[in-house]
Write a protein that holds these residues in place. Structure first.
Motif, PDB file in Angstrom:
ATOM      1  N   ILE A  68      25.586  44.312  71.414  1.00  0.00           N
ATOM      2  CA  ILE A  68      26.949  43.510  71.932  1.00  0.00           C
ATOM      3  C   ILE A  68      26.267  42.219  71.722  1.00  0.00           C
ATOM      4  CG2 ILE A  68      28.863  43.052  73.152  1.00  0.00           C
ATOM      5  CD1 ILE A  68      28.991  46.750  72.568  1.00  0.00           C
ATOM      6  N   ILE A  69      25.314  42.147  73.544  1.00  0.00           N
ATOM      7  CA  ILE A  69      25.146  41.236  74.392  1.00  0.00           C
ATOM      8  C   ILE A  69      24.453  40.260  73.533  1.00  0.00           C
ATOM      9  CG2 ILE A  69      23.449  40.338  75.809  1.00  0.00           C
ATOM     10  CD1 ILE A  69      24.208  42.341  77.618  1.00  0.00           C
ATOM     11  N   GLU A  70      23.616  40.545  72.046  1.00  0.00           N
ATOM     12  CA  GLU A  70      22.432  39.755  71.483  1.00  0.00           C
ATOM     13  C   GLU A  70      23.937  39.057  70.434  1.00  0.00           C
ATOM     14  OE1 GLU A  70      19.787  42.668  70.066  1.00  0.00           O
ATOM     15  OE2 GLU A  70      18.597  42.002  71.203  1.00  0.00           O
ATOM     16  N   ASN A  71      24.706  39.774  70.088  1.00  0.00           N
ATOM     17  CA  ASN A  71      25.974  39.048  68.991  1.00  0.00           C
ATOM     18  C   ASN A  71      26.127  37.991  69.804  1.00  0.00           C
ATOM     19  OD1 ASN A  71      26.981  39.768  66.553  1.00  0.00           O
ATOM     20  ND2 ASN A  71      29.218  39.461  67.456  1.00  0.00           N
ATOM     21  N   VAL A  72      27.006  37.880  71.282  1.00  0.00           N
ATOM     22  CA  VAL A  72      27.520  37.349  72.028  1.00  0.00           C
ATOM     23  C   VAL A  72      26.748  36.137  72.109  1.00  0.00           C
ATOM     24  CG1 VAL A  72      28.682  36.575  74.067  1.00  0.00           C
ATOM     25  CG2 VAL A  72      29.252  38.786  73.139  1.00  0.00           C
ATOM     26  N   LEU A  73      25.767  36.083  71.859  1.00  0.00           N
ATOM     27  CA  LEU A  73      23.958  35.128  72.474  1.00  0.00           C
ATOM     28  C   LEU A  73      24.282  34.369  71.482  1.00  0.00           C
ATOM     29  CD1 LEU A  73      21.576  36.769  74.999  1.00  0.00           C
ATOM     30  CD2 LEU A  73      23.747  34.915  75.060  1.00  0.00           C
ATOM     31  N   PRO A 115      32.790  31.261  71.825  1.00  0.00           N
ATOM     32  CA  PRO A 115      32.884  32.978  71.252  1.00  0.00           C
ATOM     33  C   PRO A 115      33.732  33.513  72.151  1.00  0.00           C
ATOM     34  CG  PRO A 115      30.792  32.203  72.822  1.00  0.00           C
ATOM     35  CD  PRO A 115      31.190  30.654  72.258  1.00  0.00           C
ATOM     36  N   ILE A 116      34.668  34.543  71.492  1.00  0.00           N
ATOM     37  CA  ILE A 116      35.237  35.400  72.374  1.00  0.00           C
ATOM     38  C   ILE A 116      34.535  37.103  72.108  1.00  0.00           C
ATOM     39  CG2 ILE A 116      38.517  36.124  72.385  1.00  0.00           C
ATOM     40  CD1 ILE A 116      38.914  33.520  71.086  1.00  0.00           C
ATOM     41  N   ILE A 117      34.736  37.452  73.150  1.00  0.00           N
ATOM     42  CA  ILE A 117      34.190  38.818  73.061  1.00  0.00           C
ATOM     43  C   ILE A 117      36.015  39.546  73.658  1.00  0.00           C
ATOM     44  CG2 ILE A 117      33.715  38.880  75.558  1.00  0.00           C
ATOM     45  CD1 ILE A 117      31.875  41.111  75.045  1.00  0.00           C
ATOM     46  N   ALA A 118      36.136  40.691  73.248  1.00  0.00           N
ATOM     47  CA  ALA A 118      37.543  41.072  73.427  1.00  0.00           C
ATOM     48  C   ALA A 118      37.269  42.714  73.506  1.00  0.00           C
ATOM     49  CB  ALA A 118      38.265  41.839  72.252  1.00  0.00           C
ATOM     50  N   LEU A 119      37.232  43.444  74.863  1.00  0.00           N
ATOM     51  CA  LEU A 119      36.876  44.586  75.565  1.00  0.00           C
ATOM     52  C   LEU A 119      38.117  45.342  75.741  1.00  0.00           C
ATOM     53  CD1 LEU A 119      35.328  41.562  77.288  1.00  0.00           C
ATOM     54  CD2 LEU A 119      33.445  43.887  76.895  1.00  0.00           C
ATOM     55  N   THR A 120      37.670  46.868  75.562  1.00  0.00           N
ATOM     56  CA  THR A 120      38.787  47.495  75.768  1.00  0.00           C
ATOM     57  C   THR A 120      37.708  49.567  75.031  1.00  0.00           C
ATOM     58  OG1 THR A 120      40.568  49.284  75.610  1.00  0.00           O
ATOM     59  CG2 THR A 120      39.682  47.878  73.793  1.00  0.00           C
ATOM     60  N   ALA A 121      38.928  50.065  76.307  1.00  0.00           N
ATOM     61  CA  ALA A 121      38.347  51.619  76.513  1.00  0.00           C
ATOM     62  C   ALA A 121      39.183  52.441  75.966  1.00  0.00           C
ATOM     63  CB  ALA A 121      38.414  51.890  78.452  1.00  0.00           C
ATOM     64  N   THR A 122      40.096  52.187  75.564  1.00  0.00           N
ATOM     65  CA  THR A 122      40.748  52.994  74.405  1.00  0.00           C
ATOM     66  C   THR A 122      41.632  52.233  73.737  1.00  0.00           C
ATOM     67  OG1 THR A 122      43.044  52.314  76.550  1.00  0.00           O
ATOM     68  CG2 THR A 122      41.096  54.638  76.207  1.00  0.00           C
TER      69      THR A 122
END
Length: 698
Positions: free
Chosen positions: A32-37, A173-180
């Motif tokens: 994920i981090i590499e994709n964001v970078l 860039p945008i990162i959207a995050l959720t647990a559920t």
């Protein structure tokens, strides 16, 4: 792998260790981090405690400029900012609860490029856009992203305005995050945020350290009291559906001698804040709350969560039990279930804009509560993670029902779903299998299917239970966003075409023994309690929660490894550069004293000698053991006088011995060392005077 890729990976690993104290990433974090970078939009679905925050916090350090984090709760913002600051990272939050002068200071730090991360609520973000236009925004992170979707379980209208971000910051860039987020919610997040082409990363929802337990709702308080007797001072949360229940349960616990407090929206904001702080800082171990409590609180040492009532959907249940065991250590989720809970929850859903959808998810929650097969398998299968092996760490696995060979029944059910083109909900599938003569079946021509009436000998309710078992086992899925139709999973196709066997619980036999085995808790060692006491003291002095200093997992790593030097301490999980500089000395002293008193079981002077033989200097021995250098020298002298072979001449020269001897003659054999010290102009330490007097006789 190119040299550029290798260099980037080395760099992010360095950031991971230096700022966060970890040697390796958790599953999916690095990808994920590499994709964001690379500047791509990202959707990250990771379980509670799976390390979502690192996926934007580490890129924030790697990028030039400031990362904007959109977060739904003040508690969540403050918690993460405290943790970042403790790790030596410049971060702040901005919200309506702050005094104007505090807000002004935050904005000044933002506009002067002093912040790597700024946390802001979705309601406030548009008030700050003109500030963002004047600085370099490197990344936008949207936490708890399921709140943007009507399919999600915590829909929040302010999130729907976030689709403007793509237009306001087209190159960011945008990162959207959720647990559920189930499949429908994931799709909706991407659409709502305009993140077409976003790379999706769905981590395993499995939290194997959580023991899952569902019990009948009779005599709940008696069961809770028995459960808590085994938990000592462990932190935990009890969730109730009503404010009245939170008060009632809390009062009963207090009457039995437990430290507990109620928490709900009817309590004044200042008092709620105080209750939450007491829980975070381990002053109040038990909170009895409505579901509003706990979202975004990164308290890693919650050891258990109890649901006094059944939750309204599996997403909520999963998120709430996920607030325990975030440090990876064993934790428990206990849920009580009764039909009265179902009736109450159905009333809550009636008349809402998404009533049908909520009721469908409630039915699925009830089916989970009534499951006759491995609970973890049912939970993971709900989120599309198909597991075939039982977990061995839930109440069903510990006390399984009697099973029958259900392969033929499963084949009939799967065949019916397939012949219905995976377009019908459970009720119609059962009607077709039983050969029902109703109008809907005949209108659609389903009486002509080969599977029509192939299970007419099985009562409707029993056949429904078998379908539910197949759902819980991951053979079938319900697509709620498409009228609740049943679809086949890869496992179903193995049953239909590859002869895969299926076991189903025998509905005639007694289902589950409600007597639960008592959970055995490992008694904590003295050293863990000493480390925890030190952590509490440091946290109190710093005005932050204890887990911001170190998590229970870090303390447990110290307990197991017993580091004796700065370099050893640097290898402890969760120890980065900032925490190494701040805390290594004091924790090493506690560990050293413990080793003296408990583990080694040797005299204190012998322990000092052991360290000397290991090649440590007197200064290092003093630091490791948390004692004065003068004390270390006295240990060596004691051993010398006891006849041990120790060379004291390595610590004192012949000239210094002669000086002490001359002082003795001049002072005419004084009894007091103080007289020697004063005569020698207070330049010769007491230990050296002792050494000179003893060695002069040799």
């Amino acid at each position: 792998m190119t040299s550029q890729t290798t260099t980037q990976q080395n760099y992010i690993h360095t950031l991971l260790k230096t700022h966060f104290g970890f040697d390796s990433f958790r599953p999916n974090q690095q990808e994920i981090i590499e994709n964001v970078l690379t500047g791509n939009n990202t959707l990250a679905i990771m379980p509670t405690g799976g390390g979502k925050s690192l996926c934007f916090q580490l890129p924030a350090l790697a990028f030039e400029g400031t990362t904007i984090v959109i977060s739904p709760l003040i508690a969540l913002m403050k918690d993460q900012v405290d943790a970042l600051n403790a790790n030596g990272i410049n971060a702040a939050y901005y919200n309506s609860s702050q005094l104007p002068e505090v807000q002004e200071a935050v904005l000044n730090n933002l506009t002067t490029s002093q912040l790597k991360l700024l946390y802001v609520a979705p309601e406030s973000v548009w008030n700050l856009v003109h500030y963002f236009q004047d600085i370099e925004i490197s990344l936008i992170a949207i936490d708890e992203a399921h709140c943007i979707s009507a399919w999600g379980h915590d829909f929040r209208p302010a999130y729907t305005q976030l689709n403007r971000l793509q237009k306001e910051f087209p190159g960011t860039p945008i990162i959207a995050l959720t647990a559920t987020a189930d499949r429908a919610t994931q799709d909706d997040i991407v659409i709502q945020l305009g993140m077409d082409g976003a790379q999706r990363y769905v981590s395993s929802f499995d939290r194997p350290n959580l023991y899952l337990d569902v019990r009948p709702g009779q005599q709940r308080m008696q069961q809770i009291l028995q459960f808590l007797k085994e938990k000592e001072e462990q932190s935990g949360i009890i969730y109730c559906l009503s404010r009245k229940s939170t008060q009632s349960v809390a009062e009963k616990l207090i009457a039995k001698g437990f430290k507990a407090e109620a928490y709900h929206a009817g309590i004044e904001a200042e008092e709620r804040s105080r209750i939450q702080d007491d829980f975070i800082n381990d002053r109040t171990p038990i909170i009895v709350a409505t579901i509003a409590f706990g979202m975004g609180i990164d308290k890693s040492n919650v050891r258990w969560v109890i649901h006094y009532n059944m939750p309204k959907n599996i997403e909520g249940y999963y998120q709430e039990i996920g607030r325990s065991g975030r440090d990876g250590l064993p934790a428990q989720g206990l849920m009580f279930y009764s039909f009265a809970d179902v009736i109450m929850l159905r009333k809550f859903a009636e008349g809402t804009p998404t009533e049908a959808f909520q009721l469908a998810k409630l039915d699925r929650m009830q089916q989970f509560a009534e499951a006759l097969s491995c609970r973890r398998k049912a939970l993971l299968n709900y989120f599309g993670e198909h597991k075939t092996q039982d977990c061995g760490n839930c109440d069903i696995c510990k006390s399984p029902p009697q099973y029958i060979d259900g392969t033929v029944i499963a084949q009939k059910i799967c065949s019916a779903v397939a012949r219905l083109q995976e377009q019908e909900a459970m009720g119609m599938v059962i009607d077709v299998l039983r050969g029902s003569q109703n109008a809907q079946v005949f209108e659609k021509g389903y009486q002509k299917l080969k599977t029509f009436g192939t299970a007419r000998e099985i009562p409707w309710k029993d056949l429904q239970q078998y379908v539910i078992q197949l759902l819980n086992q991951g053979v079938l899925e319900i697509w709620f966003h498409e009228k609740g139709r049943l679809v086949l999973t890869p496992t179903a196709k193995e049953i239909l075409f590859d002869g895969k066997k299926v076991q189903l619980a025998d509905l005639i036999q007694p289902v589950i023994d409600v007597v639960k085995k008592k959970a055995t808790s490992k008694k904590r060692k003295d050293i863990f309690e000493k480390l925890r006491a030190l952590r509490t003291k440091l946290a109190s002095e710093a005005g932050v929660p204890a887990y911001v200093i170190f998590s229970d997992a870090s303390l447990q790593d110290m307990e197991q490894k017993l580091p004796r030097s700065i370099s050893d301490f640097a290898k402890i999980s969760g120890v980065g550069r900032a925490k190494l500089e701040k805390y290594a000395d004091v924790f090493l002293q506690v560990i050293a004293k413990h080793l003296d008193a408990v583990e080694n079981k040797v005299a204190t002077h012998e322990r000092s000698f052991q360290l000397l033989l290991e090649g440590h200097s007197v200064t290092e021995i003093s630091e490791k053991r948390g004692i004065a250098e003068n004390t270390v020298y006295s240990h060596f002298l004691k051993l010398y006088e006891q006849g041990h072979k120790i060379d004291l001449f390595q610590f004192i020269t012949s000239e210094e011995i002669s000086t002490v001897q001359k002082a003795k003659i001049a002072l005419q054999n004084p009894d007091s060392l103080k007289s020697y010290f004063e005569y020698l102009n207070e330049e010769t330490p007491y230990w050296k005077i002792k050494y000179g007097l003893v060695l002069a006789q040799k």
